[in-house]
Design a protein around this motif. Sequence first.
Motif, PDB file in Angstrom:
ATOM      1  N   LEU A 166       0.797  -1.225   0.000  1.00 40.21           N
ATOM      2  CA  LEU A 166       0.000   0.000   0.000  1.00 40.21           C
ATOM      3  C   LEU A 166       0.830   1.275   0.000  1.00 40.21           C
ATOM      4  O   LEU A 166       0.327   2.340  -0.363  1.00 40.21           O
TER       5      LEU A 166
ATOM      6  N   GLN B  13       0.780   4.090  -2.660  1.00 43.58           N
ATOM      7  CA  GLN B  13      -0.442   4.893  -2.791  1.00 43.58           C
ATOM      8  C   GLN B  13      -0.409   6.127  -1.896  1.00 43.58           C
ATOM      9  O   GLN B  13      -1.148   7.082  -2.147  1.00 43.58           O
ATOM     10  N   THR B  14       0.402   6.104  -0.867  1.00 41.57           N
ATOM     11  CA  THR B  14       0.451   7.224   0.084  1.00 41.57           C
ATOM     12  C   THR B  14       1.746   7.989  -0.140  1.00 41.57           C
ATOM     13  O   THR B  14       2.741   7.737   0.521  1.00 41.57           O
ATOM     14  N   ARG B  15       1.704   8.940  -1.069  1.00 39.92           N
ATOM     15  CA  ARG B  15       2.917   9.640  -1.512  1.00 39.92           C
ATOM     16  C   ARG B  15       3.578  10.438  -0.397  1.00 39.92           C
ATOM     17  O   ARG B  15       4.756  10.770  -0.480  1.00 39.92           O
TER      18      ARG B  15
ATOM     19  N   ASP C  40      -6.642  -3.503   4.623  1.00 41.55           N
ATOM     20  CA  ASP C  40      -6.102  -2.378   3.856  1.00 41.55           C
ATOM     21  C   ASP C  40      -6.742  -1.066   4.287  1.00 41.55           C
ATOM     22  O   ASP C  40      -6.055  -0.036   4.381  1.00 41.55           O
TER      23      ASP C  40
ATOM     24  N   LEU D 220      -4.543   2.022   5.615  1.00 38.40           N
ATOM     25  CA  LEU D 220      -4.585   3.286   4.882  1.00 38.40           C
ATOM     26  C   LEU D 220      -5.116   4.413   5.763  1.00 38.40           C
ATOM     27  O   LEU D 220      -4.636   5.550   5.684  1.00 38.40           O
TER      28      LEU D 220
ATOM     29  N   GLN E 243      -8.939   9.454  -1.686  1.00 34.91           N
ATOM     30  CA  GLN E 243      -8.032   9.307  -2.818  1.00 34.91           C
ATOM     31  C   GLN E 243      -7.386   7.929  -2.860  1.00 34.91           C
ATOM     32  O   GLN E 243      -7.234   7.330  -3.922  1.00 34.91           O
ATOM     33  N   VAL E 244      -7.000   7.424  -1.691  1.00 33.91           N
ATOM     34  CA  VAL E 244      -6.292   6.136  -1.665  1.00 33.91           C
ATOM     35  C   VAL E 244      -7.256   4.951  -1.596  1.00 33.91           C
ATOM     36  O   VAL E 244      -6.885   3.835  -1.955  1.00 33.91           O
ATOM     37  N   MET E 245      -8.487   5.180  -1.127  1.00 36.62           N
ATOM     38  CA  MET E 245      -9.494   4.115  -1.096  1.00 36.62           C
ATOM     39  C   MET E 245     -10.874   4.734  -1.291  1.00 36.62           C
ATOM     40  O   MET E 245     -11.571   5.033  -0.322  1.00 36.62           O
TER      41      MET E 245
END
Length: 258
Positions: free
Chosen positions: A165, A168-170, A211, A215, A236-238
Amino acid sequence: MTDDGSAPECFEDYGFVYGDMHVPYRVERKAIASDKLRKITIRVTPDSRVVVSAPEGAQKTAIHEAVMKRAKWIHDSRQSFNEQQTYVQPRRYVSGEMQFYLGRRHVLKVEENPELTEQVKMTRGKLLVSLPKFQDDKPDRVRELVKDWYRIRAQQVFTTRLEHLLPQTRWVKEIPAFRILSMEKQWGSCSARGTLMLNPHLVKAPRDCIDYVILHELCHIEEHNHGERFYRLLGQVMPEWRGVKQQLDGMAELLLNE
């Protein structure tokens, strides 16, 4: 999970009638900046309480209308939670009980095998616990072995999911430190320094629920409250997080049961 850090300014208790049932609900009002809009949100907790979050200036009629629009969903959610609590009994850690792993049911089987040391393994739909000799404290020993097995599996699964994951979390540059910590009512939390705490019982849930929790906590590394920006990040991520959260909430009583 991490609280938003801003306590509601006041509580108001109301209720409505659905069919022949009176349903109480509590309104939590929160002060918000004048340039920010905040919707009226409704949640049903696993202990069947109905909690409504509303802006400080929201009219009572508007709050009540929002509640009534979701009256059937509120009723059905409370009924579902009540049914779960009716059937959930404390585990005895004996053969035939159900255990869960990654959302699937497994039958617990306890066997005496003098040729083996104490061990727990999953095989063909069963969670098999082997003891070299049965003692008077057999259920207690089985319980400890199963708990240890879940903690080991949780460490492995959470590490794998964090690695998967992370792209996905920049805003998170490297895999954060995390601890496995048993909690009665929380699936996870995030410290001010960005250390995650994850409940080993979470490994019993489906992978998308795992997840979601991970997240959620990774979003708290960037936003430590539950404000608008936090939920924007989570969306945004989920994008489907609300449905996944509802699924996990519905399983909480069963999966957290020991």
